[in-house]
Design an enzyme around this catalytic site. Structure first.
Site: not given
Length: 324
Positions: A125, A298, A243
């Site tokens: 991330s 995600h 995501d």
């Protein structure tokens, strides 16, 4: 962007008191440097994402998986404080310019990493764009392969999706939206420093503390950023197909998303690529830039995908001819 929310008063109080954390733990004096000709895998540096900490069980399991895939892999988990709770807080609060500078110092002075010919880097991330900033700004020790999962290379246009009845979350989100470009927010709240709304590029270019700089989007370009990124043997960017945490998800591939028209402009069609502000076009033409898609939401990572990634991009001899 956030999976959880905090009372805005507490957040601002913490932000006002935020300081540069302590130095990280270092390896013992008996650690041996890794030679350029050694069959020992290059060290792996991992930078975790928002709301995580360097001692989290899930993160440590990734390190164990890397070692089981390539036995002998020395893994270093980037952290901005020895205390896991404080390290987690630093993912929300802090000045990214100072945080990246600290990591540059920590890796340069590390008794193992400072003596290796190169390292591999894995960013989860927001840790992905932070590792890219490390490469562009210092790159000592140099990174051979950079792999990022669900990173926000082209920023975020929304801070988070709040639940209908999550009023604390909505207060936090509202505060950021009203004060995004203030010096207070840009020097203290981490997600705001990679916020990028294509409909407000003027405000972004003028006030962004972090992303506008590392993406070389301002009129005066930093040639060192481009030269350092061109030293990569591989730059692999994974986007998660479902995501909804990162908005837009296409940011993981350096793409730009227009919220009004719902149009996605892929990296190769953007000025940042065509005019090669960062060396991405150069990497692409050399076969060193890869766009990958991981199924799911995600950071929904399977052991299979991680192991395949480690086998293909990391280890002792993968594209090792780049460093001689």
């Amino acid at each position: 962007m956030l999976k959880c929310c905090a009372n805005i008063v507490a957040l601002v109080t913490l932000a006002s008191a935020a300081t540069i954390p302590q130095r990280p733990l270092v390896a013992g004096p008996d650690e041996q440097p890794i030679s350029a000709t050694s069959l020992t895998p290059l060290p792996l540096v991992i930078w975790h994402g928002l709301g995580d900490n360097y001692k989290a069980d899930g993160l440590r399991s990734v390190g164990s998986l890397a070692n089981s895939t390539h036995p002998g892999t020395y893994t270093y988990f980037v952290h901005l404080d020895k205390d896991p709770s404080s390290d987690r807080t630093a993912t929300f609060l802090g000045n990214l310019t100072e945080q990246v500078s600290q990591v540059c110092h920590d890796l340069r002075m590390h008794p193992v990493l400072s003596r290796t010919p190169a390292i591999n880097a894995l960013g989860f991330s927001q840790g992905g764009q932070f590792l890219r900033a490390y490469i562009q700004r210092c790159n000592n020790p140099p990174v051979r392969t950079l792999v990022t999962f669900g990173s926000q290379h082209n920023g975020i246009s929304e801070f988070q999706n709040c639940g209908d009845n999550d009023w604390l979350c909505k207060s936090w989100d509202g505060y950021l939206k009203r004060n995004t470009w203030t010096q207070f927010v840009q020097s203290r709240l981490v997600p705001a420093q990679y916020y990028r709304n294509p409909e407000d590029l003027e405000g972004y270019l003028e006030n962004s503390n972090f992303l506008a700089d590392i993406n070389n989007e301002r009129k005066v370009k930093n040639a060192t950023y481009k030269e350092n990124l061109k030293k990569l043997s591989k730059f692999v960017m994974y986007m998660f197909s479902e995501d909804t945490t990162v908005v837009p998800k296409e940011s993981a591939h350096f793409a730009e998303y227009n919220q009004t028209s719902n149009e996605v402009t892929k990296l190769r069609d953007r000025n940042i690529y065509q005019e090669d502000w960062l060396g991405l076009k150069w990497l692409d033409e050399k076969g060193r830039l890869e766009f990958k898609t991981a199924e799911g939401g995600h950071m929904q990572l399977s052991e299979k995908l991680l192991r395949e990634t480690f086998r293909k991009y990391f280890g002792a001899n993968v594209t090792s001819d780049h460093y001689d």
